[in-house]
Design a protein around this motif. Structure first.
Motif, PDB file in Angstrom:
ATOM      1  N   GLN A 151      -6.784   7.267   5.299  1.00  0.00           N
ATOM      2  CA  GLN A 151      -7.418   7.416   4.004  1.00  0.00           C
ATOM      3  C   GLN A 151      -6.449   7.146   2.857  1.00  0.00           C
ATOM      4  O   GLN A 151      -6.839   6.157   1.827  1.00  0.00           O
ATOM      5  CB  GLN A 151      -7.730   8.981   3.380  1.00  0.00           C
ATOM      6  CG  GLN A 151      -8.838   9.160   4.085  1.00  0.00           C
ATOM      7  CD  GLN A 151      -9.299  10.998   4.154  1.00  0.00           C
ATOM      8  OE1 GLN A 151      -7.938  11.681   3.832  1.00  0.00           O
ATOM      9  NE2 GLN A 151     -10.638  11.566   4.764  1.00  0.00           N
ATOM     10  N   LEU A 152      -5.184   7.367   2.489  1.00  0.00           N
ATOM     11  CA  LEU A 152      -4.277   6.965   1.347  1.00  0.00           C
ATOM     12  C   LEU A 152      -4.295   5.463   1.931  1.00  0.00           C
ATOM     13  O   LEU A 152      -4.230   4.679   0.339  1.00  0.00           O
ATOM     14  CB  LEU A 152      -3.156   6.848   1.768  1.00  0.00           C
ATOM     15  CG  LEU A 152      -3.327   8.526   1.145  1.00  0.00           C
ATOM     16  CD1 LEU A 152      -2.050   9.655   1.402  1.00  0.00           C
ATOM     17  CD2 LEU A 152      -3.482   9.068  -0.380  1.00  0.00           C
ATOM     18  N   ALA A 153      -3.942   5.151   2.768  1.00  0.00           N
ATOM     19  CA  ALA A 153      -3.839   3.670   2.891  1.00  0.00           C
ATOM     20  C   ALA A 153      -5.143   2.704   2.679  1.00  0.00           C
ATOM     21  O   ALA A 153      -5.501   1.212   1.286  1.00  0.00           O
ATOM     22  CB  ALA A 153      -4.061   3.094   4.408  1.00  0.00           C
ATOM     23  N   VAL A 154      -6.227   3.337   2.350  1.00  0.00           N
ATOM     24  CA  VAL A 154      -7.751   2.327   2.180  1.00  0.00           C
ATOM     25  C   VAL A 154      -7.329   2.657   0.057  1.00  0.00           C
ATOM     26  O   VAL A 154      -7.703   1.831  -0.319  1.00  0.00           O
ATOM     27  CB  VAL A 154      -9.196   3.543   2.715  1.00  0.00           C
ATOM     28  CG1 VAL A 154     -10.040   2.663   2.285  1.00  0.00           C
ATOM     29  CG2 VAL A 154      -8.888   2.401   4.067  1.00  0.00           C
ATOM     30  N   ILE A 155      -7.352   3.832   0.014  1.00  0.00           N
ATOM     31  CA  ILE A 155      -7.681   4.430  -1.194  1.00  0.00           C
ATOM     32  C   ILE A 155      -6.488   3.477  -2.397  1.00  0.00           C
ATOM     33  O   ILE A 155      -6.296   2.714  -3.614  1.00  0.00           O
ATOM     34  CB  ILE A 155      -7.267   5.467  -1.617  1.00  0.00           C
ATOM     35  CG1 ILE A 155      -8.542   6.323  -1.406  1.00  0.00           C
ATOM     36  CG2 ILE A 155      -6.534   5.751  -2.794  1.00  0.00           C
ATOM     37  CD1 ILE A 155      -7.464   7.903  -1.331  1.00  0.00           C
ATOM     38  N   THR A 156      -5.211   2.641  -1.784  1.00  0.00           N
ATOM     39  CA  THR A 156      -4.023   2.206  -2.076  1.00  0.00           C
ATOM     40  C   THR A 156      -5.032   0.898  -2.013  1.00  0.00           C
ATOM     41  O   THR A 156      -4.620  -0.047  -3.429  1.00  0.00           O
ATOM     42  CB  THR A 156      -2.632   2.889  -1.135  1.00  0.00           C
ATOM     43  OG1 THR A 156      -2.384   3.900  -1.465  1.00  0.00           O
ATOM     44  CG2 THR A 156      -1.560   1.511  -1.795  1.00  0.00           C
TER      45      THR A 156
ATOM     46  N   GLU B 113      -2.769  13.709  -2.526  1.00  0.00           N
ATOM     47  CA  GLU B 113      -4.257  11.907  -2.462  1.00  0.00           C
ATOM     48  C   GLU B 113      -5.435  12.822  -3.263  1.00  0.00           C
ATOM     49  O   GLU B 113      -5.770  11.703  -3.939  1.00  0.00           O
ATOM     50  CB  GLU B 113      -4.907  12.911  -0.944  1.00  0.00           C
ATOM     51  CG  GLU B 113      -5.909  11.648  -0.554  1.00  0.00           C
ATOM     52  CD  GLU B 113      -7.227  11.727   0.593  1.00  0.00           C
ATOM     53  OE1 GLU B 113      -7.258  10.939   0.840  1.00  0.00           O
ATOM     54  OE2 GLU B 113      -5.962  13.207   1.492  1.00  0.00           O
ATOM     55  N   TRP B 114      -5.384  13.996  -3.885  1.00  0.00           N
ATOM     56  CA  TRP B 114      -6.937  14.567  -4.560  1.00  0.00           C
ATOM     57  C   TRP B 114      -5.840  14.097  -6.578  1.00  0.00           C
ATOM     58  O   TRP B 114      -6.833  12.819  -6.960  1.00  0.00           O
ATOM     59  CB  TRP B 114      -7.072  15.451  -4.986  1.00  0.00           C
ATOM     60  CG  TRP B 114      -7.971  16.124  -3.495  1.00  0.00           C
ATOM     61  CD1 TRP B 114      -7.886  17.131  -2.100  1.00  0.00           C
ATOM     62  CD2 TRP B 114      -9.484  15.281  -3.314  1.00  0.00           C
ATOM     63  NE1 TRP B 114      -8.497  17.276  -1.846  1.00  0.00           N
ATOM     64  CE2 TRP B 114      -9.958  16.199  -1.893  1.00  0.00           C
ATOM     65  CE3 TRP B 114     -10.282  14.050  -4.051  1.00  0.00           C
ATOM     66  CZ2 TRP B 114     -10.562  15.966  -1.669  1.00  0.00           C
ATOM     67  CZ3 TRP B 114     -11.627  14.011  -3.134  1.00  0.00           C
ATOM     68  CH2 TRP B 114     -12.261  14.707  -2.197  1.00  0.00           C
TER      69      TRP B 114
ATOM     70  N   ILE C 115      -0.791   4.296  -8.000  1.00  0.00           N
ATOM     71  CA  ILE C 115      -0.297   4.390  -5.823  1.00  0.00           C
ATOM     72  C   ILE C 115       1.112   4.793  -5.396  1.00  0.00           C
ATOM     73  O   ILE C 115       1.417   5.028  -4.606  1.00  0.00           O
ATOM     74  CB  ILE C 115      -0.019   2.636  -6.049  1.00  0.00           C
ATOM     75  CG1 ILE C 115      -1.838   2.070  -6.069  1.00  0.00           C
ATOM     76  CG2 ILE C 115       0.395   1.799  -5.502  1.00  0.00           C
ATOM     77  CD1 ILE C 115      -1.595   0.769  -6.378  1.00  0.00           C
ATOM     78  N   ALA C 116       1.583   5.004  -7.061  1.00  0.00           N
ATOM     79  CA  ALA C 116       3.073   6.131  -6.293  1.00  0.00           C
ATOM     80  C   ALA C 116       2.976   6.735  -5.750  1.00  0.00           C
ATOM     81  O   ALA C 116       3.543   7.811  -5.053  1.00  0.00           O
ATOM     82  CB  ALA C 116       4.021   5.343  -7.478  1.00  0.00           C
ATOM     83  N   LEU C 117       1.678   7.513  -6.448  1.00  0.00           N
ATOM     84  CA  LEU C 117       2.053   8.996  -6.065  1.00  0.00           C
ATOM     85  C   LEU C 117       0.679   9.193  -4.481  1.00  0.00           C
ATOM     86  O   LEU C 117       1.243   9.802  -3.655  1.00  0.00           O
ATOM     87  CB  LEU C 117       0.106   9.521  -7.031  1.00  0.00           C
ATOM     88  CG  LEU C 117       0.017  10.792  -7.211  1.00  0.00           C
ATOM     89  CD1 LEU C 117       1.419  12.123  -7.069  1.00  0.00           C
ATOM     90  CD2 LEU C 117      -0.818  11.776  -8.203  1.00  0.00           C
ATOM     91  N   ALA C 118       0.240   8.028  -4.065  1.00  0.00           N
ATOM     92  CA  ALA C 118      -0.541   8.162  -3.105  1.00  0.00           C
ATOM     93  C   ALA C 118       1.792   7.530  -2.140  1.00  0.00           C
ATOM     94  O   ALA C 118       0.858   8.353  -0.186  1.00  0.00           O
ATOM     95  CB  ALA C 118      -1.185   6.814  -2.492  1.00  0.00           C
ATOM     96  N   ALA C 119       2.183   7.204  -2.116  1.00  0.00           N
ATOM     97  CA  ALA C 119       2.995   7.357  -1.342  1.00  0.00           C
ATOM     98  C   ALA C 119       3.819   8.428  -1.476  1.00  0.00           C
ATOM     99  O   ALA C 119       4.117   9.212   0.130  1.00  0.00           O
ATOM    100  CB  ALA C 119       4.690   5.767  -2.131  1.00  0.00           C
TER     101      ALA C 119
END
Length: 195
Positions: free
Chosen positions: A33-38, A174-175, A159-163
């Motif tokens: 999910q994080l890969a797609v969101i990023t 993630e949210w 994007i940094a938060l996703a990492a």
């Protein structure tokens, strides 16, 4: 052993199935999910960054056009001033000369200078209006540029938060990524609609 549609699971097989099922819905699912969101945020961010650069360039061009028109207006006002000086000299000549032909010549010049000054003044004022219009366009473009920059920054932080969410495997991060990405998209929408 299996044979003719009958299969017996051992305790180990059952645990492996649970682990695979948990992995698909847990950290591994989070990673996907994080890969797609990023990827989505990075794509939107690239578009916003382009728009921000374009509006900044436009603001500079409008500011340059405003300066050019201001210089042209200044030149017209200098020309107006030179005509005023010539008119004043002609008026002085009329005042000093006795009645006669030369005096009539200077009076004709005075009238010509008044007419020329009116035309020059109108042109100078028109150039000043054009300069002000370019200044206004430049200011509007800079405001829009700032909105695009805010939107791009929000997406970069998301994007940094996703990492960080990926490294810590925290679902709440993630949210947070999605929420901050949403803020970036809203700011981009404001820029798009020139708000």
């Amino acid at each position: 052993m299996s044979g003719h549609g009958f299969h017996v699971h051992g305790p180990h097989d059952h645990e492996v199935e649970h682990a695979v099922h948990a992995k698909a819905h847990g950290a591994e699912g989070l990673k996907g999910q994080l890969a797609v969101i990023t990827a989505v945020l990075a794509t939107i961010g690239a578009l916003f960054s382009y728009q921000g650069g374009a509006t900044q360039a436009n603001a500079g061009l409008y500011k340059n056009d405003a300066a050019i028109k201001k210089t042209e207006a200044s030149n017209q006002w200098a020309y107006y001033q030179s005509k005023s000086s010539k008119q004043n000299l002609a008026e002085l000549a009329v005042a000093l000369l006795p009645e006669g032909e030369r005096r009539a010549t200077y009076q004709a010049e005075i009238q010509r200078y008044k007419t020329e000054k009116d035309e020059i003044k109108a042109k100078a004022e028109g150039l000043e209006r054009e300069s002000a219009a370019f200044e206004k366009k430049s200011d509007a473009q800079m405001h829009e540029h700032h909105r695009w920059a805010q939107a791009t920054t929000a997406l970069q932080v998301a994007i940094a938060l996703a990492a960080i969410a990926l490294l810590t495997e925290r679902r709440w991060l993630e949210w947070g990524t999605v929420a901050l990405g949403g803020v970036g998209v809203v700011l981009g929408g404001l820029a798009w609609f020139h708000i």
